[in-house]
Design an enzyme around this catalytic site. Sequence first.
Site, PDB file in Angstrom:
ATOM      1  N   ALA A 102      20.021  13.571  -5.129  1.00 29.51           N
ATOM      2  CA  ALA A 102      20.697  14.844  -5.394  1.00 29.51           C
ATOM      3  C   ALA A 102      21.085  15.435  -4.046  1.00 29.51           C
ATOM      4  O   ALA A 102      20.474  15.119  -3.019  1.00 29.51           O
ATOM      5  CB  ALA A 102      19.756  15.773  -6.151  1.00 29.51           C
ATOM      6  N   GLY A 145      17.492  11.082  -6.762  1.00 31.90           N
ATOM      7  CA  GLY A 145      18.411  11.093  -7.895  1.00 31.90           C
ATOM      8  C   GLY A 145      19.258   9.839  -7.992  1.00 31.90           C
ATOM      9  O   GLY A 145      19.730   9.486  -9.074  1.00 31.90           O
ATOM     10  N   GLU A 148      17.153   7.542  -9.825  1.00 34.23           N
ATOM     11  CA  GLU A 148      17.086   8.051 -11.207  1.00 34.23           C
ATOM     12  C   GLU A 148      18.389   7.780 -11.962  1.00 34.23           C
ATOM     13  O   GLU A 148      18.364   7.457 -13.142  1.00 34.23           O
ATOM     14  CB  GLU A 148      16.773   9.553 -11.177  1.00 34.23           C
ATOM     15  CG  GLU A 148      15.356   9.808 -10.684  1.00 34.23           C
ATOM     16  CD  GLU A 148      15.087  11.268 -10.355  1.00 34.23           C
ATOM     17  OE1 GLU A 148      15.906  11.861  -9.612  1.00 34.23           O
ATOM     18  OE2 GLU A 148      14.091  11.807 -10.818  1.00 34.23           O
ATOM     19  N   GLU A 168      11.437  12.394  -2.785  1.00 31.85           N
ATOM     20  CA  GLU A 168      11.454  13.856  -2.923  1.00 31.85           C
ATOM     21  C   GLU A 168      10.232  14.502  -2.272  1.00 31.85           C
ATOM     22  O   GLU A 168      10.288  15.624  -1.773  1.00 31.85           O
ATOM     23  CB  GLU A 168      11.508  14.244  -4.418  1.00 31.85           C
ATOM     24  CG  GLU A 168      12.837  13.958  -5.098  1.00 31.85           C
ATOM     25  CD  GLU A 168      12.951  12.561  -5.691  1.00 31.85           C
ATOM     26  OE1 GLU A 168      12.136  11.675  -5.335  1.00 31.85           O
ATOM     27  OE2 GLU A 168      13.866  12.358  -6.512  1.00 31.85           O
TER      28      GLU A 168
HETATM   29  N1  CAA Z   1      21.876  15.171   0.166  1.00 27.91           N
HETATM   30  C1  CAA Z   1      22.795  15.649   1.031  1.00 27.91           C
HETATM   31  N2  CAA Z   1      23.241  14.988   2.097  1.00 27.91           N
HETATM   32  C2  CAA Z   1      22.713  13.774   2.324  1.00 27.91           C
HETATM   33  C3  CAA Z   1      21.735  13.206   1.484  1.00 27.91           C
HETATM   34  C4  CAA Z   1      21.329  13.957   0.358  1.00 27.91           C
HETATM   35  N3  CAA Z   1      20.449  13.499  -0.536  1.00 27.91           N
HETATM   36  N4  CAA Z   1      21.397  11.997   1.979  1.00 27.91           N
HETATM   37  C5  CAA Z   1      22.137  11.805   3.099  1.00 27.91           C
HETATM   38  N5  CAA Z   1      22.933  12.878   3.298  1.00 27.91           N
HETATM   39  C6  CAA Z   1      23.892  13.085   4.386  1.00 27.91           C
HETATM   40  C7  CAA Z   1      23.184  13.411   5.688  1.00 27.91           C
HETATM   41  O1  CAA Z   1      22.835  14.790   5.742  1.00 27.91           O
HETATM   42  C8  CAA Z   1      24.230  13.030   6.688  1.00 27.91           C
HETATM   43  O2  CAA Z   1      25.196  14.043   6.723  1.00 27.91           O
HETATM   44  P1  CAA Z   1      25.756  14.584   8.145  1.00 27.91           P
HETATM   45  O3  CAA Z   1      26.505  13.416   8.738  1.00 27.91           O
HETATM   46  O4  CAA Z   1      26.641  15.718   7.762  1.00 27.91           O
HETATM   47  O5  CAA Z   1      24.565  14.967   8.954  1.00 27.91           O
HETATM   48  C9  CAA Z   1      24.888  11.806   6.042  1.00 27.91           C
HETATM   49  O6  CAA Z   1      24.566  11.880   4.638  1.00 27.91           O
HETATM   50  C10 CAA Z   1      24.353  10.491   6.574  1.00 27.91           C
HETATM   51  O7  CAA Z   1      22.943  10.526   6.444  1.00 27.91           O
HETATM   52  P2  CAA Z   1      21.941  10.148   7.659  1.00 27.91           P
HETATM   53  O8  CAA Z   1      22.552  10.501   8.962  1.00 27.91           O
HETATM   54  O9  CAA Z   1      20.625  10.744   7.322  1.00 27.91           O
HETATM   55  O10 CAA Z   1      21.919   8.558   7.511  1.00 27.91           O
HETATM   56  P3  CAA Z   1      20.744   7.566   7.914  1.00 27.91           P
HETATM   57  O11 CAA Z   1      21.327   6.189   7.749  1.00 27.91           O
HETATM   58  O12 CAA Z   1      20.169   7.939   9.214  1.00 27.91           O
HETATM   59  O13 CAA Z   1      19.590   7.782   6.813  1.00 27.91           O
HETATM   60  C11 CAA Z   1      18.735   8.063   4.544  1.00 27.91           C
HETATM   61  C12 CAA Z   1      19.824   7.427   5.471  1.00 27.91           C
HETATM   62  C13 CAA Z   1      17.389   7.437   4.829  1.00 27.91           C
HETATM   63  C14 CAA Z   1      19.165   7.770   3.119  1.00 27.91           C
HETATM   64  C15 CAA Z   1      18.674   9.586   4.805  1.00 27.91           C
HETATM   65  O14 CAA Z   1      19.996  10.112   4.761  1.00 27.91           O
HETATM   66  C16 CAA Z   1      17.831  10.334   3.810  1.00 27.91           C
HETATM   67  O15 CAA Z   1      16.620  10.331   3.908  1.00 27.91           O
HETATM   68  N6  CAA Z   1      18.484  11.031   2.828  1.00 27.91           N
HETATM   69  C17 CAA Z   1      17.785  11.843   1.876  1.00 27.91           C
HETATM   70  C18 CAA Z   1      17.120  11.007   0.810  1.00 27.91           C
HETATM   71  C19 CAA Z   1      16.377  11.904  -0.156  1.00 27.91           C
HETATM   72  O16 CAA Z   1      15.459  12.626   0.213  1.00 27.91           O
HETATM   73  N7  CAA Z   1      16.775  11.857  -1.444  1.00 27.91           N
HETATM   74  C20 CAA Z   1      16.169  12.663  -2.478  1.00 27.91           C
HETATM   75  C21 CAA Z   1      16.977  13.923  -2.684  1.00 27.91           C
HETATM   76  S1  CAA Z   1      16.185  15.069  -3.768  1.00 27.91           S
HETATM   77  C22 CAA Z   1      16.520  14.503  -5.328  1.00 27.91           C
HETATM   78  O17 CAA Z   1      17.188  13.501  -5.523  1.00 27.91           O
HETATM   79  C23 CAA Z   1      15.921  15.313  -6.465  1.00 27.91           C
HETATM   80  C24 CAA Z   1      16.032  14.666  -7.801  1.00 27.91           C
HETATM   81  O18 CAA Z   1      15.117  13.998  -8.261  1.00 27.91           O
HETATM   82  C25 CAA Z   1      17.204  14.856  -8.642  1.00 27.91           C
END
Ligand code: CAA
Length: 294
Positions: A102, A145, A148, A168
Amino acid sequence: MASVGVITRVLLGKNAINKVAAANTGFVKFYSTAPAYENIKVEVVGTKSNVGLIQLNRPKALNALCGPLFEELGQAVRDFDSDEKIAAIVITGNEKAFAAGADIKEMQNNTYSSNQKKGFLKSWEDVSNCGKPVIAAVNGFALGGGCELAMLCDIIYAGEKAKFGQPEINIGTIPGAGGTQRLPRYVGKSKAMEIVLTGNFIDAHEAEKMGLVSRVFPVEKLLEETIKLAERIGTHSPLIVKMAKQAVNQAYETTLKSGLQFEKSLFYGTFATEDRKEGMTAFVEKRPPSFKNE
Ligand code: CAA
């Protein structure tokens, strides 16, 4: 059968698609009636033009699942579900990400009451409500998500570099679109607990071993193989495919006894269809069946 090159080019954009369509008559049909989407791409693919392909398309945000993306996805799934020419739907991302979850930036300032009032994440149910088979083709990250969303689908195929996880917990929340409920049903309690409580990622082969993913392919073969699977399903009666999907899904909703009763009623129900009659008649007459979706 479609070549990798053709399928890869399908994802390049409208102009490329039109050229491919001209050169490969019958394989690719640009979905001309589709609304203009900003966060997804929608095409009809397959040698019989009967597979609905939805590509999540926010590559800069690793396909983070913002509200508008999910509304478009829901609309596209509903459109394909009601299109008689479509046999199955494939949802995919890109090589780096199926979806990284998400959209954290979008929900960063949400509150408990705003979530309740807006029914945050409610629109995700559109995918699980689809009557036709929905297949996830997962390359790259399928996190939170994103994992999911893949689990909302009926079958998950993965590229060998795919990474699944429910991270998460790292950002002070828990899965909110089925991660704590579907994951244990697919992989068992201990593994689900480990994934949800650590936030650690699992790779495609581990995911296959656990039963989360049904097959793993080389990255560049994944979409081609997934479309082939959708086409294979599309050789059967759409009506009976729908009944089979309902029956399997019921296994996740009920006790064994009532699930078996549900299955039996649907099985008996197939005997009220023309397609069941045609399928058995064709077998006895040693010829291919010709299903009418009736
Ligand atoms: N939401 C918003 N933006 C996201 C995102 C997310 N879930 N995942 C990645 N992005 C964005 C980053 O902020 C970044 O944007 P900017 O260039 O503007 O800074 C861009 O995508 C590239 O990401 P990274 O620079 O972080 O890329 P990376 O290769 O270094 O890392 C990753 C990749 C490990 C996937 C890392 O991006 C990450 O940890 N993302 C979040 C994963 C996460 O926590 N997901 C769960 C979300 S909560 C949820 O999903 C609730 C639910 O159950 C419904």
